[in-house]
Design a protein around this motif. Structure first.
Motif, PDB file in Angstrom:
ATOM      1  N   ARG A   5       3.471  18.900  27.303  1.00 41.73           N
ATOM      2  CA  ARG A   5       2.011  19.001  27.268  1.00 41.73           C
ATOM      3  C   ARG A   5       1.575  20.416  27.652  1.00 41.73           C
ATOM      4  N   GLU A   6       2.149  20.948  28.719  1.00 40.33           N
ATOM      5  CA  GLU A   6       1.781  22.296  29.171  1.00 40.33           C
ATOM      6  C   GLU A   6       2.072  23.337  28.091  1.00 40.33           C
ATOM      7  N   ASP A   7       3.243  23.264  27.465  1.00 37.30           N
ATOM      8  CA  ASP A   7       3.620  24.235  26.436  1.00 37.30           C
ATOM      9  C   ASP A   7       2.745  24.132  25.193  1.00 37.30           C
ATOM     10  N   ARG A   8       2.444  22.909  24.754  1.00 39.53           N
ATOM     11  CA  ARG A   8       1.620  22.772  23.536  1.00 39.53           C
ATOM     12  C   ARG A   8       0.195  23.250  23.797  1.00 39.53           C
ATOM     13  N   GLU A   9      -0.345  22.978  24.995  1.00 34.20           N
ATOM     14  CA  GLU A   9      -1.697  23.432  25.306  1.00 34.20           C
ATOM     15  C   GLU A   9      -1.739  24.951  25.448  1.00 34.20           C
ATOM     16  N   LYS A  10      -0.734  25.528  26.063  1.00 34.90           N
ATOM     17  CA  LYS A  10      -0.654  26.982  26.199  1.00 34.90           C
ATOM     18  C   LYS A  10      -0.547  27.635  24.817  1.00 34.90           C
ATOM     19  N   PHE A  11       0.274  27.057  23.950  1.00 33.88           N
ATOM     20  CA  PHE A  11       0.427  27.585  22.592  1.00 33.88           C
ATOM     21  C   PHE A  11      -0.883  27.489  21.821  1.00 33.88           C
ATOM     22  N   LEU A  12      -1.565  26.357  21.908  1.00 33.32           N
ATOM     23  CA  LEU A  12      -2.836  26.192  21.202  1.00 33.32           C
ATOM     24  C   LEU A  12      -3.887  27.170  21.714  1.00 33.32           C
ATOM     25  N   ALA A  13      -3.787  27.590  22.963  1.00 34.79           N
ATOM     26  CA  ALA A  13      -4.747  28.532  23.543  1.00 34.79           C
ATOM     27  C   ALA A  13      -4.542  29.963  23.042  1.00 34.79           C
ATOM     28  N   GLU A  14      -3.421  30.237  22.378  1.00 33.54           N
ATOM     29  CA  GLU A  14      -3.196  31.576  21.828  1.00 33.54           C
ATOM     30  C   GLU A  14      -4.166  31.831  20.670  1.00 33.54           C
ATOM     31  N   PRO A  15      -4.510  33.098  20.410  1.00 35.76           N
ATOM     32  CA  PRO A  15      -5.447  33.408  19.323  1.00 35.76           C
ATOM     33  C   PRO A  15      -4.784  33.366  17.944  1.00 35.76           C
ATOM     34  N   LEU A  16      -4.438  32.174  17.518  1.00 33.73           N
ATOM     35  CA  LEU A  16      -3.833  31.957  16.211  1.00 33.73           C
ATOM     36  C   LEU A  16      -4.898  31.431  15.261  1.00 33.73           C
ATOM     37  N   VAL A  17      -4.796  31.742  13.996  1.00 38.06           N
ATOM     38  CA  VAL A  17      -5.705  31.169  13.014  1.00 38.06           C
ATOM     39  C   VAL A  17      -5.203  29.770  12.699  1.00 38.06           C
ATOM     40  N   ALA A  18      -6.104  28.805  12.752  1.00 39.35           N
ATOM     41  CA  ALA A  18      -5.732  27.408  12.519  1.00 39.35           C
ATOM     42  C   ALA A  18      -5.998  27.014  11.074  1.00 39.35           C
ATOM     43  N   ALA A  19      -5.308  25.985  10.645  1.00 42.14           N
ATOM     44  CA  ALA A  19      -5.651  25.285   9.412  1.00 42.14           C
ATOM     45  C   ALA A  19      -6.434  24.055   9.854  1.00 42.14           C
ATOM     46  N   LEU A  20      -7.666  23.939   9.405  1.00 37.64           N
ATOM     47  CA  LEU A  20      -8.507  22.776   9.700  1.00 37.64           C
ATOM     48  C   LEU A  20      -8.408  21.828   8.526  1.00 37.64           C
ATOM     49  N   ALA A  21      -8.152  20.558   8.805  1.00 36.87           N
ATOM     50  CA  ALA A  21      -8.078  19.545   7.750  1.00 36.87           C
ATOM     51  C   ALA A  21      -9.032  18.413   8.089  1.00 36.87           C
ATOM     52  N   VAL A  22      -9.755  17.959   7.062  1.00 36.76           N
ATOM     53  CA  VAL A  22     -10.700  16.854   7.241  1.00 36.76           C
ATOM     54  C   VAL A  22     -10.804  16.101   5.919  1.00 36.76           C
TER      55      VAL A  22
END
Length: 142
Positions: A5-22
């Motif tokens: 959980r800590e690693d995935r949240e830390k990774f998501l907090a990095e300034p990466l461009v996301a792919a948004l899907a809906v």
């Protein structure tokens, strides 16, 4: 290997461009998937900014949820995908535009970009999503 959980949240907090899907609810079409800037701090909600009348905003409003996926290939192949419900949709402020722009742009370019975007991109909204389901992996060195 799945991330903690800590690693995935830390990774998501990095300034990466996301792919948004809906799910855009359009018969015969796959879900809408587009690149997007986002803001996230570990343990909190995720927010994105988009034009109020965009196809993306309308699809998110109708679906009530969306997915973001971020990845990288160095130093290891890693990704995080997070999906959840929309918890708030409000008009964007200039301060939020500054915040998200500063996350992605060189500091010397933020003011000029914000001035341009605030004037030219039309009315924007901030959509907040509460992370509910996570998929993550670090595949190591490719």
């Amino acid at each position: 290997m799945a991330l903690s959980r800590e690693d995935r949240e830390k990774f998501l907090a990095e300034p990466l461009v996301a792919a948004l899907a809906v799910d855009a609810g359009e018969d015969g079409r796959a879900p809408l998937t587009v690149p997007i800037w986002y803001q996230y701090e570990p343990g909190g909600d995720i927010w994105v900014m988009t034009a109020r009348d965009s196809r993306k905003a309308k699809a998110i409003e109708a679906a009530g949820r969306f997915t973001l996926m971020v990845d990288r290939i160095e130093p290891t192949v890693r990704y995080v995908s997070v999906e959840g419900p929309v918890v708030e949709s409000v008009p964007a402020t200039r301060e939020q535009l500054v915040e998200i722009s500063a996350r992605y742009l060189d500091p010397a370019k933020v003011d000029a970009y914000v001035d341009f975007a605030w004037k030219e991109h039309g009315e924007q909204m901030v959509i907040r999503m509460r992370p509910q389901r996570w998929i993550s992996s670090d595949l190591g060195e490719a």
